[in-house]
Motif scaffolding. Structure first.
Motif, PDB file in Angstrom:
ATOM      1  N   GLY A  37      38.432 101.885  98.667  1.00  0.00           N
ATOM      2  CA  GLY A  37      38.341 100.457  98.990  1.00  0.00           C
ATOM      3  C   GLY A  37      37.655 100.248 100.340  1.00  0.00           C
ATOM      4  O   GLY A  37      36.736  99.436 100.468  1.00  0.00           O
ATOM      5  N   ASP A 155      43.340  98.814  98.744  1.00  0.00           N
ATOM      6  CA  ASP A 155      43.286  98.047  97.505  1.00  0.00           C
ATOM      7  C   ASP A 155      42.586  96.711  97.722  1.00  0.00           C
ATOM      8  O   ASP A 155      41.716  96.307  96.963  1.00  0.00           O
ATOM      9  CB  ASP A 155      44.724  97.800  97.053  1.00  0.00           C
ATOM     10  CG  ASP A 155      44.855  97.930  95.558  1.00  0.00           C
ATOM     11  OD1 ASP A 155      44.341  98.933  95.019  1.00  0.00           O
ATOM     12  OD2 ASP A 155      45.450  97.018  94.949  1.00  0.00           O
ATOM     13  N   ARG A 156      43.009  96.031  98.765  1.00  0.00           N
ATOM     14  CA  ARG A 156      42.472  94.695  99.035  1.00  0.00           C
ATOM     15  C   ARG A 156      40.993  94.751  99.410  1.00  0.00           C
ATOM     16  O   ARG A 156      40.180  93.970  98.922  1.00  0.00           O
ATOM     17  CB  ARG A 156      43.271  94.031 100.148  1.00  0.00           C
ATOM     18  CG  ARG A 156      42.834  92.599 100.381  1.00  0.00           C
ATOM     19  CD  ARG A 156      43.728  91.897 101.365  1.00  0.00           C
ATOM     20  NE  ARG A 156      45.080  91.763 100.870  1.00  0.00           N
ATOM     21  CZ  ARG A 156      46.156  92.220 101.499  1.00  0.00           C
ATOM     22  NH1 ARG A 156      46.018  92.846 102.643  1.00  0.00           N
ATOM     23  NH2 ARG A 156      47.356  92.048 101.003  1.00  0.00           N
ATOM     24  N   GLN A 159      38.399  94.981  96.761  1.00  0.00           N
ATOM     25  CA  GLN A 159      38.136  93.810  95.927  1.00  0.00           C
ATOM     26  C   GLN A 159      36.980  92.962  96.434  1.00  0.00           C
ATOM     27  O   GLN A 159      36.573  92.003  95.791  1.00  0.00           O
ATOM     28  CB  GLN A 159      39.397  92.933  95.844  1.00  0.00           C
ATOM     29  CG  GLN A 159      40.475  93.574  94.991  1.00  0.00           C
ATOM     30  CD  GLN A 159      41.823  92.918  95.187  1.00  0.00           C
ATOM     31  OE1 GLN A 159      41.905  91.800  95.671  1.00  0.00           O
ATOM     32  NE2 GLN A 159      42.886  93.621  94.833  1.00  0.00           N
ATOM     33  N   ARG A 160      36.433  93.321  97.583  1.00  0.00           N
ATOM     34  CA  ARG A 160      35.284  92.570  98.116  1.00  0.00           C
ATOM     35  C   ARG A 160      34.094  92.705  97.177  1.00  0.00           C
ATOM     36  O   ARG A 160      33.798  93.773  96.682  1.00  0.00           O
ATOM     37  CB  ARG A 160      34.898  93.141  99.478  1.00  0.00           C
ATOM     38  CG  ARG A 160      33.658  92.484 100.083  1.00  0.00           C
ATOM     39  CD  ARG A 160      33.263  93.228 101.344  1.00  0.00           C
ATOM     40  NE  ARG A 160      32.184  92.502 102.026  1.00  0.00           N
ATOM     41  CZ  ARG A 160      31.757  92.800 103.253  1.00  0.00           C
ATOM     42  NH1 ARG A 160      32.296  93.791 103.904  1.00  0.00           N
ATOM     43  NH2 ARG A 160      30.782  92.114 103.796  1.00  0.00           N
ATOM     44  N   GLY A 171      37.029  90.746 102.851  1.00  0.00           N
ATOM     45  CA  GLY A 171      38.363  91.271 102.702  1.00  0.00           C
ATOM     46  C   GLY A 171      39.207  91.224 103.963  1.00  0.00           C
ATOM     47  O   GLY A 171      40.388  90.970 103.913  1.00  0.00           O
TER      48      GLY A 171
END
Ligand code: MG
Length: 175
Positions: A37, A155-156, A159-160, A171
């Motif tokens: 990520g 994880d976050r 997601q970008r 993000g």
């Protein structure tokens, strides 16, 4: 275009490409650390830097100013922990911010409102870039040695949306 303005913008193209190269190297480090990520987020950050270089190149070409590409330096590639990477990235952005501010001063000095107008975008962009890295550093410091915290961030950041012109899906701002 005044020759000093041309030289200054030409140099900035190199700085932006150096940032691209630095973030590409950081992205590879995250890959090697099994943080995909962070890696893809940093890769998108690298792509943005290439866009910055291209934005200046376009402006120069539009005004018939010759662009001369210079050699890039070997980027940093060895880090101990994620927060160290982000601190190095913030430091890099702070340098770029002063370079941009110097160019704005130069544009005023040589009376080049077109260059000044083009550079205004970069002035705002730098505020955002520094903010993004500052937030990430704060979050990494808060996560400390918590593996779970790091995984959550990974994880976050993963997601970008891939690459491009920035602005959306940053993000770092969301956590
Ligand atoms: Mg940049």
């Amino acid at each position: 275009m005044h020759d000093r303005m041309r030289a200054g913008l030409n140099e900035q193209v190199n700085h932006e490409l150096q940032a691209f190269y630095t973030y590409l190297s950081m992205s590879s480090w995250f890959e090697a650390e099994n943080l995909p990520g962070f890696a893809s987020w940093m890769r998108a950050q690298a792509d943005e830097e290439k866009e910055h270089a291209e934005r200046i190149i376009r402006h120069m070409h539009d005004r018939n100013a010759r662009v001369e590409l210079d050699a890039l330096e070997r980027p940093p590639g060895d880090f101990d922990e994620p927060v160290e990477v982000m601190r190095a990235a913030l430091e890099h952005e702070q340098e770029v911010t002063s370079q941009i501010h110097e160019l704005v001063d130069l544009a005023e000095e040589v009376h080049d409102p077109a260059a000044e107008s083009m550079l205004e975008w970069f002035v705002d962009e730098q505020v955002e870039e520094e903010r993004t890295f500052t937030v990430l550093i704060g979050q990494l410091e808060r996560a400390g040695d918590s593996g779970a915290g790091l995984m959550l961030m990974d994880d976050r950041l993963g997601q970008r949306g891939g690459g491009g012109d920035g602005g959306e899906g940053d993000g770092g701002e969301e956590a």
